[in-house]
Design a protein around this motif. Structure first.
Motif, mmCIF file in Angstrom:
data_model
loop_
_atom_site.group_PDB
_atom_site.id
_atom_site.type_symbol
_atom_site.label_atom_id
_atom_site.label_comp_id
_atom_site.label_asym_id
_atom_site.label_seq_id
_atom_site.Cartn_x
_atom_site.Cartn_y
_atom_site.Cartn_z
ATOM 1 N N ARG A 20 0.830 -1.200 0.000
ATOM 2 C CA ARG A 20 0.000 0.000 0.000
ATOM 3 C C ARG A 20 0.866 1.253 0.000
ATOM 4 O O ARG A 20 0.646 2.192 -0.778
ATOM 5 C CB ARG A 20 -0.939 0.006 1.212
ATOM 6 N N GLU A 21 1.908 1.295 0.829
ATOM 7 C CA GLU A 21 2.795 2.457 0.879
ATOM 8 C C GLU A 21 3.560 2.639 -0.440
ATOM 9 O O GLU A 21 3.757 3.763 -0.898
ATOM 10 C CB GLU A 21 3.775 2.321 2.045
ATOM 11 N N ALA A 22 3.968 1.541 -1.058
ATOM 12 C CA ALA A 22 4.681 1.634 -2.337
ATOM 13 C C ALA A 22 3.738 2.155 -3.423
ATOM 14 O O ALA A 22 4.151 2.950 -4.277
ATOM 15 C CB ALA A 22 5.242 0.275 -2.725
ATOM 16 N N GLU A 23 2.469 1.726 -3.403
ATOM 17 C CA GLU A 23 1.490 2.231 -4.361
ATOM 18 C C GLU A 23 1.276 3.726 -4.169
ATOM 19 O O GLU A 23 1.181 4.482 -5.137
ATOM 20 C CB GLU A 23 0.153 1.497 -4.206
ATOM 21 N N GLU A 24 1.213 4.163 -2.924
ATOM 22 C CA GLU A 24 1.025 5.582 -2.647
ATOM 23 C C GLU A 24 2.212 6.410 -3.132
ATOM 24 O O GLU A 24 2.041 7.550 -3.564
ATOM 25 C CB GLU A 24 0.806 5.799 -1.141
ATOM 26 N N ARG A 25 3.406 5.857 -3.052
ATOM 27 C CA ARG A 25 4.604 6.556 -3.536
ATOM 28 C C ARG A 25 4.713 6.506 -5.062
ATOM 29 O O ARG A 25 5.542 7.184 -5.645
ATOM 30 C CB ARG A 25 5.865 5.937 -2.930
ATOM 31 N N GLY A 26 3.919 5.666 -5.733
ATOM 32 C CA GLY A 26 3.930 5.568 -7.194
ATOM 33 C C GLY A 26 5.011 4.642 -7.726
ATOM 34 O O GLY A 26 5.400 4.747 -8.891
#
Length: 165
Positions: A20-26
């Motif tokens: 989820r955090e990696a998705e938020e960072r793009g």
């Protein structure tokens, strides 16, 4: 990744949080192959898919996986085509001698499945090499256009005939 799973947290929740955090960072945007089908997804199951893929990526032949006796058989069968491109008789004899050394080593201590192989006659290979070169040269000469052959010049007489009176 240097972060370790904290104690008391399940792997699933820890991994979900990292994704989820990696998705938020793009970090999952503009990846190669995004939106394309997964290659080989519809292919039948193959337990050695990774080996075939690696060999294809490295440009290797599956012959490297054969037992020594079968490798030698294939080399002996391919020898006429291999020597066809060599320039000198010495190069042909050297290649045959190197192959015969490996054949003799296998015959002294065979391993893997037994296959009927024997030493290669260098004189026979050289004879065939010469015949192939001669045939190629003759075919090349036969296909040479007429413009490459010297043109015949008209014969001129050094004197002219005059009617005698």
């Amino acid at each position: 990744m240097t972060e370790r799973k904290p104690a008391g947290v399940t792997f699933e929740s820890w991994i979900d949080r990292q994704v989820r955090e990696a998705e938020e960072r793009g970090e999952f945007e503009n990846l190669p192959g995004a939106g394309k089908p997964i290659p080989g997804l519809d292919a039948p199951s193959d337990e050695h898919w990774w080996l075939r893929q690696k060999m294809r990526a490295e440009g290797l032949s599956a012959d490297a996986l054969l037992p020594p006796s079968l490798q030698l058989r294939k080399e002996i069968e391919a020898l006429p085509g291999e020597v066809r491109g060599l320039a000198t008789e010495q190069m042909v004899r050297s290649l045959v001698a190197e192959l015969n050394v490996r054949v003799a080593a296998w015959l002294r201590m065979p391993s893997g499945p037994w296959a009927p192989i024997g030493r290669v006659d260098a004189d026979e290979v050289v004879r065939q090499w010469r015949a192939d070169r001669l045939a190629a040269r003759e075919a090349q000469d036969a296909q040479a256009p007429a413009s490459r052959q010297p043109a015949r010049r008209a014969r001129r007489w050094p004197f002219s005939r005059r009617a005698s009176s």
